[in-house]
Design an enzyme around this catalytic site. Structure first.
Site, PDB file in Angstrom:
ATOM      1  N   GLU A 169       0.789  -1.252   0.000  1.00 51.36           N
ATOM      2  CA  GLU A 169       0.000   0.000   0.000  1.00 51.36           C
ATOM      3  C   GLU A 169       0.816   1.295   0.000  1.00 51.36           C
ATOM      4  O   GLU A 169       0.756   2.091   0.939  1.00 51.36           O
ATOM      5  CB  GLU A 169      -0.959   0.001   1.207  1.00 51.36           C
ATOM      6  N   GLU A 277      -6.172 -10.840  -1.087  1.00 54.73           N
ATOM      7  CA  GLU A 277      -6.971 -10.679   0.149  1.00 54.73           C
ATOM      8  C   GLU A 277      -8.460 -10.702  -0.182  1.00 54.73           C
ATOM      9  O   GLU A 277      -9.240  -9.881   0.296  1.00 54.73           O
ATOM     10  CB  GLU A 277      -6.602  -9.362   0.858  1.00 54.73           C
TER      11      GLU A 277
HETATM   12  C1  XIL Z   1      -6.184  -6.220   8.495  1.00 56.32           C
HETATM   13  C2  XIL Z   1      -6.520  -7.419   9.348  1.00 56.32           C
HETATM   14  O1  XIL Z   1      -7.511  -8.169   8.728  1.00 56.32           O
HETATM   15  C3  XIL Z   1      -6.959  -6.995  10.691  1.00 56.32           C
HETATM   16  O2  XIL Z   1      -7.159  -8.130  11.533  1.00 56.32           O
HETATM   17  C4  XIL Z   1      -5.908  -6.061  11.284  1.00 56.32           C
HETATM   18  O3  XIL Z   1      -6.288  -5.579  12.474  1.00 56.32           O
HETATM   19  C5  XIL Z   1      -5.652  -4.877  10.377  1.00 56.32           C
HETATM   20  O4  XIL Z   1      -5.264  -5.355   9.132  1.00 56.32           O
HETATM   21  N1  XIL Z   1      -5.114  -4.593   3.807  1.00 56.32           N
HETATM   22  C6  XIL Z   1      -4.066  -5.376   4.237  1.00 56.32           C
HETATM   23  C7  XIL Z   1      -4.254  -6.233   5.421  1.00 56.32           C
HETATM   24  O5  XIL Z   1      -3.022  -5.443   3.589  1.00 56.32           O
HETATM   25  O6  XIL Z   1      -3.068  -6.401   6.143  1.00 56.32           O
HETATM   26  C8  XIL Z   1      -5.355  -5.711   6.306  1.00 56.32           C
HETATM   27  O7  XIL Z   1      -5.573  -6.672   7.331  1.00 56.32           O
HETATM   28  C9  XIL Z   1      -6.607  -5.450   5.526  1.00 56.32           C
HETATM   29  C10 XIL Z   1      -6.366  -4.417   4.473  1.00 56.32           C
END
Ligand code: XIL
Length: 365
Positions: A169, A277
């Protein structure tokens, strides 16, 4: 007469179970689909057995330990795991000494169960521990520390973690550098810093596949252009990058044509592509009175199918994995980050396979 009763009975039964979630091992009938010829007792093939690439899930070690059904769903259906948070910098490096307990547990669990591990994530502006941020390093001191961290983490799991999101990101919507307070104010050339991070990771494990990961990549042309420009720069400089991840936190309303156009453009880089994701929101209006009906379940199943079919259009040598961000609607970050009434994943709260699972399966070649 008896024959007619049987026929009506069968028809009624079929109508009642269409679009219903199944218990493990039962076929799901989907609304509008003709059940003739489908054996309701035939098991649903596990995704990992059908796919010719890895099927991943973001997991939490504590849940694997504490919820037997969760563990069972992971082991039966997935071939790769990603730590949902246990391999992030804030967890490993929460204090000035490392805490390897959680990542070691996950990596050992994967080894014992023949699962691949995708590492997430080495450098994410959102996961620098407070003690580190408070030090107010200049760019040289900052990078020296990050270099040690990357070498220590990637080196520790050399050969065990097969791939890493080296950087996560970097870009804001539209493609400008994200306006964060950790890296951007310190480095005159943040992209150069990120490139060197890839180099450090490669030095620590030459065989690990190295990814850049971000969200909205296929639907945001500006962001995608910025990523492609960064990749071109890395290639020109010799910084090693093997793949690109789009998180795919999308919804049943995400424009499919836009997705496909962006996906094709992303694939034109020739790099490995990771749907990293995946979860599909259904409660698009964040309504507190939302009801996840059979119809909604079917919309979600269609979206999963569409995305998997799109992924299957990649040349085989660019396929890497599709990873869902969780396993069951029982535990999903979206019930906090989006709305408590959200049902984005492949298993329901009782670990029945949803229509979404069958949609995903149907999308696989
Ligand atoms: C999120 C997790 O799902 C949560 O449990 C944590 O508290 C915060 O991060 N993009 C990403 C992930 O790259 O690492 C994120 O995960 C969701 C958005």
């Amino acid at each position: 007469m008896i024959d007619k009763k049987i026929i009506w009975g069968v028809l009624l039964l079929c109508t009642m179970i269409f679009a219903s979630c199944s218990n493990d091992g039962k076929v799901v009938f989907i609304q509008g689909e003709e059940p003739v010829g489908i054996d309701p007792n035939a098991p649903i093939q596990p995704l990992k057995d059908k796919a010719k690439f890895k099927i991943g899930a973001a997991v939490k070690f504590t849940t694997l330990q504490g919820d037997a059904k969760y563990k069972d769903a992971v082991l039966k259906n997935f071939s790769q795991i990603t730590a949902e948070f246990e391999m992030k910098m804030a967890t490993i490096w929460g204090s000035t000494s490392y805490n390897w307990t959680a990542p070691d547990n996950l990596v050992n669990f994967a080894k014992d169960n023949n699962l691949e591990v995708h590492g997430h994530t080495l450098i994410w502006y959102n996961s620098f521990p407070d003690w580190f941020k408070n030090q107010q390093n200049d760019s040289v001191a900052f990078e020296a520390k990050v270099k040690v961290y990357i070498k220590d983490v990637v080196g520790r799991y050399k050969g065990k973690v097969k791939s890493w999101d080296v950087v996560n990101e970097v870009f804001a919507d539209g493609g400008a550098l994200r306006d964060e307070t950790v890296i951007k104010p310190i480095f005159k050339d943040p992209i150069g810093f990120y490139g060197r991070c890839f180099q450090y990771a490669r030095e620590a494990d030459p065989d690990a596949k190295l990814f850049y990961n971000d969200y909205s990549v296929v639907i945001d042309a500006g962001k995608r252009a910025a990523i492609k420009k960064m990749v071109a720069r890395f290639k020109a400089k010799g910084y090693p990058i093997d793949g690109l991840g789009d998180q795919f936190h999308y919804s049943v309303n995400t424009n499919r044509q836009v997705m496909t156009t962006g996906f094709t453009d992303l694939a034109s880089t020739g790099l490995l592509i990771h749907i990293s994701e995946l979860d599909i929101k259904v409660n698009v209006n964040k309504s507190d009175s939302y009801f996840f009906s059979d119809e909604e379940a079917q919309k979600q199943a269609d979206t999963y199918k569409y995305i998997v079919e799109m992924y299957e259009t990649l040349p085989q040598n660019q396929k890497f994995a599709i990873t869902t961000w969780g396993v069951t609607d029982k535990y999903t970050w979206l019930t906090e980050a989006w709305n408590p009434k959200e049902y984005p994943l492949l298993f329901d709260i009782d670990y029945s396979k949803k229509a979404a699972y069958v949609g995903f399966l149907a999308g696989l070649k």
